[in-house]
Design an enzyme around this catalytic site. Sequence first.
Site, mmCIF file in Angstrom:
data_model
loop_
_atom_site.group_PDB
_atom_site.id
_atom_site.type_symbol
_atom_site.label_atom_id
_atom_site.label_comp_id
_atom_site.label_asym_id
_atom_site.label_seq_id
_atom_site.Cartn_x
_atom_site.Cartn_y
_atom_site.Cartn_z
ATOM 1 C CG PHE B 120 -1.981 1.070 1.124
ATOM 2 C CD1 PHE B 120 -2.998 0.976 0.181
ATOM 3 C CD2 PHE B 120 -1.942 2.182 1.945
ATOM 4 C CE1 PHE B 120 -3.962 1.980 0.066
ATOM 5 C CE2 PHE B 120 -2.903 3.189 1.834
ATOM 6 C CZ PHE B 120 -3.909 3.085 0.890
ATOM 7 C CG ASP B 191 0.383 -2.791 6.513
ATOM 8 O OD1 ASP B 191 -0.658 -3.192 7.080
ATOM 9 O OD2 ASP B 191 0.468 -1.669 5.980
ATOM 10 C CE1 TYR B 216 -9.297 2.315 6.730
ATOM 11 C CE2 TYR B 216 -8.223 3.371 8.589
ATOM 12 C CZ TYR B 216 -8.268 3.092 7.242
ATOM 13 O OH TYR B 216 -7.284 3.562 6.411
ATOM 14 C CE LYS B 217 -7.250 -1.064 4.968
ATOM 15 N NZ LYS B 217 -7.941 -0.363 3.869
ATOM 16 N NE ARG B 363 -10.139 -3.171 -2.264
ATOM 17 C CZ ARG B 363 -9.478 -2.443 -1.352
ATOM 18 N NH1 ARG B 363 -8.156 -2.380 -1.384
ATOM 19 N NH2 ARG B 363 -10.117 -1.756 -0.460
#
Lengths: 404, 404
Positions: B120, B191, B216-217, B363
């Site tokens: 990312f 990560d 938050y995912k 996605r």
Amino acid sequence: MSHPLDQNDPLAVKRQAFQVPDGVIYLDGNSLGVLPAHVPARLQQVVAQEWGNSLIRGWNDHGWFDLPAKVGNRIARLIGAEENTVVAADSTSINVFKVLAAALQLRPDRKIILSDNGNFPTDLYMAQGLRDLLDRGHELHVVSPDEVEANITDEIAVMMLTEVDYRTGRRYDMSALTEKAHASGALAFWDLAHSAGAFPVDLAGAKADFAVGCGYKYLNGGPGAPAFLYVAPKHQDQITPPLTGWMGHDAPFAFDLDYRPGTGIDRMRVGTPPILALSALDAALDVFDDVSMNDIRTKSLSLCELFLSEVEARCPNLELASPRDPNVRGSQISFRFKEGYALMQALIAKGVIGDFRAPDVVRFGFTPLYLSHADVMRAVDIMEEILRDRLWDSEEYKTRQKVT
Amino acid sequence: MSHPLDQNDPLAVKRQAFQVPDGVIYLDGNSLGVLPAHVPARLQQVVAQEWGNSLIRGWNDHGWFDLPAKVGNRIARLIGAEENTVVAADSTSINVFKVLAAALQLRPDRKIILSDNGNFPTDLYMAQGLRDLLDRGHELHVVSPDEVEANITDEIAVMMLTEVDYRTGRRYDMSALTEKAHASGALAFWDLAHSAGAFPVDLAGAKADFAVGCGYKYLNGGPGAPAFLYVAPKHQDQITPPLTGWMGHDAPFAFDLDYRPGTGIDRMRVGTPPILALSALDAALDVFDDVSMNDIRTKSLSLCELFLSEVEARCPNLELASPRDPNVRGSQISFRFKEGYALMQALIAKGVIGDFRAPDVVRFGFTPLYLSHADVMRAVDIMEEILRDRLWDSEEYKTRQKVT
């Protein structure tokens, strides 16, 4: 019980905008501001509607992406900052790091950060961490507040000061010291933790280079609310952010592999902002929309003077730790008392909430939006009783808790 | 409409623990998790009771001070980390900086950070910012994912990888690569943004040195929820934090002028934590209390396989961008489609919410706690219709918004 000074108070009506707990006289708004009464409903809306129903679409549909800039601009109005010079983000500590690292880059030939021993420790800690991380010969000079001016030399890269001393309430002359720093070629970096929302600040007028501040004290943003930082317009496109996160990228959603700083103050953003906490701060700022910072200062002076004079008249065991001159004081009054910890515990037990700061300081913050002169008189009545009857002198109050 | 694979799903009951909006099939839990149904009431309690009534006393009375450690330990259980190795704090970006700076100090004679171009971007950006800030000859080597292993040499200080590629869902073999890194004397930093809460992770078993991840995912902590970081026990007292805030001090409330790192993982704290956001994350983790990460993985595989096979059978214009082998995939399936942006807008307009990632990736994240096989079938029905009738081919869907 009413007090004559409350009769013509233009801010008296603001108390109903806050949820002040029954039986509490809250003199700790400089640690954590009182809950504005409309914030629970607003936050419920953000949680249940914006997050719950919009989900990922909230970033567009509810302006989450722009919230750090929006809140920054609302704070800017309170601290005399230009439009688009303030961003609400991260913690004060992290903002100190960002600003200080950026400032040092602007003075590559100078190695000294000047600060004072009345600064809130985290500012000094962050500077120490940055100094050690850089490992390029920077020094942190920590002097006493009254030695700062004499130590501004042409070796100073950055003068880093908190405008109002968190223990004593002593307030620097931001404008004069900034001018002195600039005359020596140094940059002026101000921490407004105990200034923003407490009295008028004029960053632009003082020509401050950088500032940071706190969202959860006088701005009433809630425990651990996001902090803010300010970069003067002339520096914004000159600085290289040290914390180069995707939210500070020029095109966050291009997902480039290489960092390219965003325009202006946006480059000082780092990661994804905490929308729930930031929304609470945003809502909390509503209470400032229709008040004048000058009215806040006028009432603050009146509350502080009343408290100071009443305490000195009725509580002779306390030694004033704040400046007597209101012109060099923020919105708090502090006293020294050997058993200050126990005294504060006794006060809290009777509903007067202030703060203790080691080793012996009891600290009382005055927040004109939700305090009255009658509150001040009642607080002094209680403190007088506690001291007269030595109610602080019990194991219950002397036993230290981990956090106060 | 029901699906036979939903009949014996032990996680089916969990859907009622979430507030999934009516008419929405949410395949974007890897961007922002759905609101757990009990979070609004919990947050209301934190705001109105803990903040509103306790005010500053909340730090003691409601455990705010220990919340970063408490939440950290709850996350630790989901990622195979030892007790007291995880702290919830700051953003993922800032945690990348903290961990990477600390890791580089452990390998002072090595100058290379190895990462990949599927990482990312913010991880790469933070590394670039740190490299430039340190200015001591560090290099960031960014290779393609399949070149990582071959590039692990004895010049590498830190191998910094995101376990699951945010675009393709490709998943590294954490254990094997960590072992390879260690054999070359490098540190392994993972990560877990698209791992934590998505499938079982075994940081301790893999002997990972450091990790960060997102709140938050798949952890459903709300927009911009605090992130987390992990430091292996053996490193905790060896590392010097680069961001030396008061909450990481050995005695935060002693207000010493000099920084002294706290014990263990505590030293990786920095500033005052955002209690409202952290409380929402804390509450959100409740839904994991009685579920097995193995059950989550089993259902994730089943959902993903169903989606993949149905799309390939019915939507031939889409090109699989994810690995076909589920063993090297996280909990998402991605496809390439030239007009991917417009396709995703058309899907969202019909209630199927996924994500678009430039230049051409659509996605779909699969979150077993609130998705059913019937949802998957319905999503494919809708996508089939959109592609068959070219419903994506309109200006309305092709016009880009700032954020998606």
